[in-house]
Design a protein around this motif. Sequence first.
Motif, PDB file in Angstrom:
ATOM      1  N   ALA A  14      -2.158  -7.162   1.491  1.00 53.17           N
ATOM      2  CA  ALA A  14      -3.572  -7.653   1.831  1.00 53.17           C
ATOM      3  C   ALA A  14      -3.949  -8.949   1.273  1.00 53.17           C
ATOM      4  O   ALA A  14      -4.410  -9.692   2.008  1.00 53.17           O
ATOM      5  N   ILE A  21      -1.603  -4.316  -3.265  1.00 58.98           N
ATOM      6  CA  ILE A  21      -2.346  -5.065  -2.436  1.00 58.98           C
ATOM      7  C   ILE A  21      -1.470  -6.460  -1.813  1.00 58.98           C
ATOM      8  O   ILE A  21      -2.251  -7.419  -1.706  1.00 58.98           O
ATOM      9  N   GLN A  78      -8.231  -3.401   3.244  1.00 56.56           N
ATOM     10  CA  GLN A  78      -7.513  -2.489   2.413  1.00 56.56           C
ATOM     11  C   GLN A  78      -8.445  -1.822   1.450  1.00 56.56           C
ATOM     12  O   GLN A  78      -8.499  -0.623   1.056  1.00 56.56           O
ATOM     13  N   ALA A  93       0.755  -1.225  -0.041  1.00 58.52           N
ATOM     14  CA  ALA A  93       0.012  -0.035   0.028  1.00 58.52           C
ATOM     15  C   ALA A  93       0.992   1.250   0.170  1.00 58.52           C
ATOM     16  O   ALA A  93       2.016   1.187   0.519  1.00 58.52           O
TER      17      ALA A  93
END
Lengths: 341, 311
Positions: B78, B75, B264, B66
């Motif tokens: 995530a 991502i 996220q 991020a």
Amino acid sequence: MSCKLRFSALIGVLALAGCQQDGTDQTAAPPAAAMSTIQIDGSSTVFPITEAVAEEYQAQPGAARVTVGVSGTGGGFKKFCRGESDISNASRPIQKSEMAACAENGVEYFELPVAFDALTVVIHPDNDFAQAMSVDELKTLWQPAAQGEVMRWNQVNPAWPDEPISLYGAGADSGTFDYFTEAVVGKAKSSRGDFTASEDDNVLVQGISGDVNAIGYFGYAYYAENTDKLRAVAIANGADQEAVYPSPKAVIDGTYQPLSRPMFIYVSKASFARPEVKAFIDFYFDNIAVLAEETKNVPLPAAAYDQVRQHLVDGRVGTVFKGEPATAITIEELLARDAGL
Amino acid sequence: MPKQRSTRDLSLIRRLIRSGKRNETLFIATGLAALALAVLTFLALFIDMLIDGSPRLTAEFFSNYASRKAEKAGILAAWVGTFTVMLVTAAVAVPLGVMSGIYLEEYAPKNRFTDLIEININNLAGVPSIVYGLLALGMFVHTFGMGASVATAGLTLALLILPVVIVATRESIRAIPGSIREAAYALGATRWQTVQHHVLPYSMPGILTGVIIGLSRAIGETAPIVIIGAVTFIAFLPGSPVQSAPPFISFDWLSAPFTAMPIQIFNWTSRPDAAFQANASAAALVLVAMTVVMNGLAIWLRYRLRRNIKW
């Protein structure tokens, strides 16, 4: 069948191993156990600044690992005072109950102001009569007694048209709500309840930009990103004073009052003794001026940051606010209090 | 006279048939409308996401952490976080849930106590997910001191989907004819042999469906993992489970901090900068794709397992 099943399970495990390996190669960092992590939590308003610092900090070779969570100023202090986080983001000073919780667990802290935010009152761009409002007018509109009573623009100011008002505001759990009610109504959390409330400022932006009769408030960053869809209201602090539009300049020269609010990070004294935390805080203040501006917040003057950093050198812990809210405070007043710590 | 009566009967029957057909058409129309409403809503949302998000679906989007700059943000943390958490969830919920289901269905005596357990399990399936988050915060995070780690999140979500897995296991075991068990007993099989060789393989398709429904619910959960303290910004991954030095396997990743796809996505949608909305759409697409892959895997496994059942 069972053989094939086992085979596909094996592929799954290998794929996992593969992706883990890829990831670790990318960071090129030593194994997790060998390094401690700097844990930061707290306000969603301060999050963008601290996130920017954390991102830049970790781009350096050999930097410690940093995680930043968002659990609100209050939620952040809860963790901080239990010793579960090293640094707490806060959009208001620490409160009395939180000071007590920290004291109970022996958590001492440095209170470091990092930037200012201009809380912005916004209207629809087609609204050309309410371009300037006084704090008293805002109070007339937002105080609890206005609920169900003040529903039209001409009730706020007789010069304005007889049109309905639709209200948008921050959700009751946010620091923004606390600050706005404290600054405008005079008592934190004291507000009328019949408005569209959302913790998600983008929802408010959407609502106000689609409603000619709308008025609402949120942090300056959301206005700055949507100047084509919204119009900011100039605020007069008292009926006889000149109305001032929110801007970084107006925050620095102290004319945008009472809606300029300071933002803080609180650093645990015990954590600060760790070299990686000290390195991170040093990096924070070396880069805050640029990064605060980039995240649409108002940095303090360079001299102010030097003064704040001196706290760390002198080891002066504690808060200058004694658990009181920091409403309508200019940068100079903040620093004057600061010097007295 | 008799002729007249028969024509009257005939017209009565015709009317009856006509009204029956009318009702049928009406039902089909209502059913189609209901289906269209659901499918069109999903399609509209999905196409909107596709238009907004597809330009962002580059290789870097999957391999970047991020960032405050929308075009650089990815991502990586995530999806790895979601993947590892789901792994823990499945590893805990599936054996516990399936074994509980088998015990309750095949072994447990039918009495008030098991009735009470059954009612409670069905109730647990309807408890809001945030309650599991609060339970986990008190138990795993504070009492056991596990922190906001991959293991904590995996266990929390495992608790969340456990009732779903148990109920699905019991339903599919119940669908197996009693004659199969009797046949096994007749050949001298023990209870466990009956379960191992017959009941479990035959009920596997149904159990898998239940497991996937549970995991699909867990993968989109935000509230419980936010409560236990999953972070929003993190730029490193959990440690590798495989090491080059002995003992070659490491479980450090279980205690690592993490973020997950729903967190996220939420973080990006709440940002002032409009460019992040495209990132949120792209991440949501990836989350949908992850769920589709999981469901696809379940359908494929179910198909393969069903082929082997010959009664």
